[in-house]
Enzyme design. Structure first.
Site, PDB file in Angstrom:
ATOM      1  N   ASP A 172       0.854  -1.189   0.000  1.00 58.72           N
ATOM      2  CA  ASP A 172       0.000   0.000   0.000  1.00 58.72           C
ATOM      3  C   ASP A 172       0.892   1.242   0.000  1.00 58.72           C
ATOM      4  O   ASP A 172       2.122   1.150   0.117  1.00 58.72           O
ATOM      5  CB  ASP A 172      -0.949   0.015   1.197  1.00 58.72           C
ATOM      6  CG  ASP A 172      -0.246  -0.118   2.539  1.00 58.72           C
ATOM      7  OD1 ASP A 172       0.944   0.256   2.623  1.00 58.72           O
ATOM      8  OD2 ASP A 172      -0.864  -0.592   3.501  1.00 58.72           O
ATOM      9  N   LYS A 195      -4.066  -0.243  -2.441  1.00 67.19           N
ATOM     10  CA  LYS A 195      -4.933  -1.026  -1.558  1.00 67.19           C
ATOM     11  C   LYS A 195      -6.339  -0.451  -1.573  1.00 67.19           C
ATOM     12  O   LYS A 195      -6.528   0.750  -1.463  1.00 67.19           O
ATOM     13  CB  LYS A 195      -4.375  -1.025  -0.132  1.00 67.19           C
ATOM     14  CG  LYS A 195      -5.227  -1.820   0.855  1.00 67.19           C
ATOM     15  CD  LYS A 195      -4.528  -2.016   2.189  1.00 67.19           C
ATOM     16  CE  LYS A 195      -4.407  -0.743   2.973  1.00 67.19           C
ATOM     17  NZ  LYS A 195      -3.838  -0.970   4.326  1.00 67.19           N
TER      18      LYS A 195
END
Length: 297
Positions: A172, A195
């Protein structure tokens, strides 16, 4: 100088004392802080005596509620024994995520815990703290000296030795700084995924555009592994894209709840961590990094 620690940090404290001894600081020993827990949940804390004027307390603050109180009691007892300079080595520093009140009435825990530690210690030293809007450790922990170290150099050297042509993947956006730092050390290929969180335990990860991981040894990189959901989703995406192997390397192995069990059964080739928190995945020793920083201050 002497290194003190609680029983759960004995292995790391012994390594730290040994690294300090071999770093030219003379023979440095370590000793345990004695803790007795009463039936009502309170703790009696006792430090060894006598103590030198400079003391290092090693304490990683995972699962912190009981630890924080015992750490502050130990710091007070050390001061009572005449310690003039108290250095806290806290590889995992808790309560750093909550750096603002997102809703009316919320406590800003970073500010509260940071001030407690700053008031008790002259030096606070941590590794890869999970900071967001606050970018300098000194802002979160206003101690006379606040030092944020990074394990990325040690992690890069480990991957260079153990993985052939690794392709580093940050699961992420928050992992970008660690991915880029590790990749830069040895010129590894790297990228950061996107993400999508659909709920507390429902996470989707999309590989970065143009990423070609087919046939490559993908290594997921993150600072903290807590629930493991993001790592699981990133591993699934990497396998779907044809990765030859999927491993993970993290600084802090929290693995809350059933996270470790789920990750172990998810088909990872390897899951590696530093020894900031004692765990069976520990392979990267932080003692040399910590010892160098202690000697520098």
């Amino acid at each position: 100088m002497k290194v003190l620690t609680f029983p759960d940090g004995e292995v790391q404290a012994a390594r730290l004392a040994d690294a300090l001894s071999h770093g030219g600081a003379g023979v440095i020993s370590y000793a345990l802080i004695e803790v007795h827990r009463f039936p009502d949940g309170e703790s009696r804390v006792m430090v060894p005596t006598p103590l030198p004027e400079q003391v290092v307390i090693f304490c990683s603050l995972d699962r912190p509620e009981g630890k924080l109180i015992e750490l502050l009691l130990a710091a007070s007892a050390a001061r009572d024994q005449g310690v003039k300079r108290l250095i806290l080595v806290v590889p995992y520093l808790c309560y750093m995520r909550q750096d603002k009140a997102f809703h009316a009435g919320e406590a800003v825990s970073q500010r509260v815990i940071g001030k407690l530690l700053a008031d008790a210690f002259d030096v606070v030293m941590t590794v890869d703290p999970h900071l967001h809007r606050v970018h300098q450790l000194q802002e979160a922990v206003p101690a006379a000296t606040a030092i944020a170290l990074s394990a990325t150099g040690l992690m890069a050297d480990f991957l260079q030795e153990h993985v052939e042509r690794p392709w580093l993947l940050g699961p992420d956006a928050e992992s970008r700084q660690w991915v880029e730092a590790i990749a830069a050390g040895h010129g590894f290929d790297a990228g950061v995924a996107e993400k999508e969180r659909l709920g507390d335990s429902n996470v989707h990860v999309h590989l970065p555009g143009g990423a070609n991981v087919a046939g490559r040894n993908v290594v997921l990189v993150d600072d903290v592994a807590s629930t493991g959901r993001t790592l699981l989703a990133a591993a699934e995406a990497a396998r779907a894209a044809g990765a030859a192997s999927v491993s993970a390397v993290v600084t802090h192995a929290l693995f809350a709840g059933d996270a470790w069990s789920k990750l172990r059964h998810a088909g990872f080739d390897h899951i590696w961590s530093t020894d900031s928190i004692s765990h069976s995945s520990n392979v990267i020793c932080l003692a040399p990094l910590l010892a160098d920083a202690i000697q520098a201050v």
